[in-house]
Design an enzyme around this catalytic site. Structure first.
Site, PDB file in Angstrom:
ATOM      1  N   TYR A 254     -10.177  -1.444   8.217  1.00  0.00           N
ATOM      2  CA  TYR A 254     -10.746  -1.416   9.563  1.00  0.00           C
ATOM      3  C   TYR A 254     -12.132  -0.764   9.577  1.00  0.00           C
ATOM      4  O   TYR A 254     -12.860  -0.882  10.566  1.00  0.00           O
ATOM      5  CB  TYR A 254      -9.839  -0.637  10.529  1.00  0.00           C
ATOM      6  CG  TYR A 254      -8.448  -1.174  10.707  1.00  0.00           C
ATOM      7  CD1 TYR A 254      -8.069  -2.428  10.230  1.00  0.00           C
ATOM      8  CD2 TYR A 254      -7.487  -0.414  11.372  1.00  0.00           C
ATOM      9  CE1 TYR A 254      -6.779  -2.900  10.400  1.00  0.00           C
ATOM     10  CE2 TYR A 254      -6.191  -0.883  11.556  1.00  0.00           C
ATOM     11  CZ  TYR A 254      -5.842  -2.122  11.062  1.00  0.00           C
ATOM     12  OH  TYR A 254      -4.557  -2.580  11.228  1.00  0.00           O
TER      13      TYR A 254
ATOM     14  N   HIS B  78      -0.897  -2.798   3.032  1.00  0.00           N
ATOM     15  CA  HIS B  78      -1.334  -3.634   4.150  1.00  0.00           C
ATOM     16  C   HIS B  78      -0.754  -5.056   4.099  1.00  0.00           C
ATOM     17  O   HIS B  78      -0.364  -5.603   5.132  1.00  0.00           O
ATOM     18  CB  HIS B  78      -2.862  -3.682   4.201  1.00  0.00           C
ATOM     19  CG  HIS B  78      -3.397  -3.801   5.589  1.00  0.00           C
ATOM     20  ND1 HIS B  78      -4.520  -3.139   6.022  1.00  0.00           N
ATOM     21  CD2 HIS B  78      -2.958  -4.490   6.661  1.00  0.00           C
ATOM     22  CE1 HIS B  78      -4.746  -3.428   7.294  1.00  0.00           C
ATOM     23  NE2 HIS B  78      -3.815  -4.257   7.706  1.00  0.00           N
TER      24      HIS B  78
ATOM     25  N   LYS C  34      -3.615   2.684   5.736  1.00  0.00           N
ATOM     26  CA  LYS C  34      -3.058   1.649   4.867  1.00  0.00           C
ATOM     27  C   LYS C  34      -3.963   1.399   3.665  1.00  0.00           C
ATOM     28  O   LYS C  34      -5.186   1.513   3.769  1.00  0.00           O
ATOM     29  CB  LYS C  34      -2.889   0.333   5.642  1.00  0.00           C
ATOM     30  CG  LYS C  34      -2.221   0.506   7.001  1.00  0.00           C
ATOM     31  CD  LYS C  34      -2.205  -0.786   7.804  1.00  0.00           C
ATOM     32  CE  LYS C  34      -1.754  -0.540   9.225  1.00  0.00           C
ATOM     33  NZ  LYS C  34      -2.814   0.003  10.077  1.00  0.00           N
TER      34      LYS C  34
ATOM     35  N   ASP D   5      -2.977   4.631  14.581  1.00  0.00           N
ATOM     36  CA  ASP D   5      -2.805   3.714  13.458  1.00  0.00           C
ATOM     37  C   ASP D   5      -4.155   3.127  13.058  1.00  0.00           C
ATOM     38  O   ASP D   5      -4.780   2.411  13.825  1.00  0.00           O
ATOM     39  CB  ASP D   5      -1.844   2.591  13.865  1.00  0.00           C
ATOM     40  CG  ASP D   5      -1.601   1.604  12.728  1.00  0.00           C
ATOM     41  OD1 ASP D   5      -0.608   1.762  12.018  1.00  0.00           O
ATOM     42  OD2 ASP D   5      -2.425   0.675  12.560  1.00  0.00           O
TER      43      ASP D   5
END
Length: 274
Positions: free
Chosen positions: A48, A106, A73, A43
C-alpha cells in the site's frame, strides 16, 4: 467496540479501519481521525506504500500501544524465508513499532510455490514475540490445507474479499472448522453496486440505517472481522456506528440469498503479480 478472540487467545477488534489505496500523506490524517472516532484496529500492507503515514499517526496518537491492533502484510515480491524476515524488519521500521499484532501473507501466488516457506518465516517471527498473531490473505481451501499439513501454527486469520455478492461459503466453512477467523476486505464491494440492492436498501430503511451500515452489521453477525476503508470523516463515523442495532434472522437469510460468487478482485490461484 466489539472484540473477537483469535485461536491463540489474542483479542482483536471485530471492526477495523483499512487503508488500501490511501496515499502515504493522506494516511496520517485518516488514521488519526479513525482513532479519534474509536477505531483501534488499523490494517495496512507493504504494497500500500503508506506504512510511514500510518506510523506517523500512531506516533501522534495518545492511544496506548496495548490498546491498538496493527496489521501489515508481506508482499508477493518479498516472499521466501529470508526475504520475509527482511521485509518484516522494514515494515516495522516504517511503522515505528516494536511489534505488530498481526502479520499476513498477502497472496499465496501458487505459481512460485514459496508461500509455505514464507509462512515458516512468519512462524519464527511469532515464536520470537515480534508478532502477536500470524495469518494469510486470499488463501483458498487448498492453500490453507497445505499450511495446516506442513507448518506448526494454524493461521489465526484469512483475509479475503467478502461481501453479500461473494460470501465465500466454502472458505468460511473450512476456516470455522479449523478455528481460523475470516476477515473481509472490500466488505462493501468495490464499485458499491451491492449498496443499491433492493434487499439491502429495504432492510436499511426498516432500521433507519444506511445500506453500508446494514452490510457491515451483516458481516459482524456473520462472525467476520471487517475492515471498511474511507477517508471521508462522515463515512468513517457511519461505518463505525453499527453496534446499536441488530439484524433479525430473517434479515440475515435475505442477505445470505444475495450470494452470486461475484468477485471484483483477482482469483487467488491466478494472482501471480510480484
Amino acid at each position: 467496540m466489539q472484540y473477537i478472540t483469535l485461536n491463540n487467545g489474542l483479542k482483536m477488534p471485530q471492526l477495523g479501519f483499512g487503508v488500501w489505496q490511501v496515499p502515504d500523506e493522506e494516511a496520517t490524517p485518516a488514521v488519526e481521525k479513525a482513532l479519534e472516532i474509536g477505531y483501534r484496529s488499523i490494517d495496512t500492507a507493504k504494497v500500500y506504500e503508506n506504512e510511514n503515514g500510518v506510523g506517523k499517526a500512531l506516533a501522534n496518537s495518545n492511544v496506548a500501544r496495548e490498546d491498538l491492533f496493527i496489521t501489515t502484510k508481506v508482499w508477493n515480491s518479498d516472499q521466501g524465508y529470508e526475504n520475509t524476515l527482511q521485509a518484516f524488519d522494514k515494515s516495522l521500521e516504517r511503522l515505528g513499532l516494536d511489534y505488530v499484532d498481526l502479520y499476513l501473507i498477502h497472496w499465496p501466488t501458487p505459481e512460485y510455490d514459496d508461500y509455505v516457506e514464507t509462512y515458516k518465516a512468519l512462524e519464527k517471527l511469532y515464536k520470537d514475540g515480534r508478532v502477536k498473531a500470524i495469518g494469510v490473505c486470499n488463501f483458498n481451501v487448498e492453500h490453507l490445507q497445505r499450511l495446516i499439513d506442513e507448518c506448526d501454527v494454524v493461521p489465526a486469520v484469512n483475509q479475503v474479499e467478502c461481501h453479500p455478492y461473494l460470501q465465500q461459503k466454502e472458505v468460511k466453512e473450512f476456516c470455522e472448522k479449523h478455528n481460523i477467523y475470516l476477515e473481509a476486505w472490500s466488505p462493501l464491494m468495490q464499485g458499491g453496486e451491492v449498496l443499491k440492492n433492493d434487499v439491502i436498501t429495504s432492510i436499511a430503511g426498516s432500521y433507519s440505517k444506511t445500506p453500508a451500515q446494514v452490510i457491515l452489521r451483516w458481516h459482524l453477525q456473520y462472525n467476520n472481522i471487517v475492515i471498511p476503508k474511507s477517508v471521508t470523516p462522515s463515512r468513517m463515523e457511519e461505518n463505525f456506528n453499527v453496534f446499536d442495532f441488530e439484524l433479525t434472522t430473517d434479515d440475515m437469510k435475505r442477505i445470505e440469498g444475495l450470494d452470486r460468487n461475484e468477485r471484483k478482485g483477482p482469483e487467488p490461484s491466478e494472482m501471480n503479480i510480484r
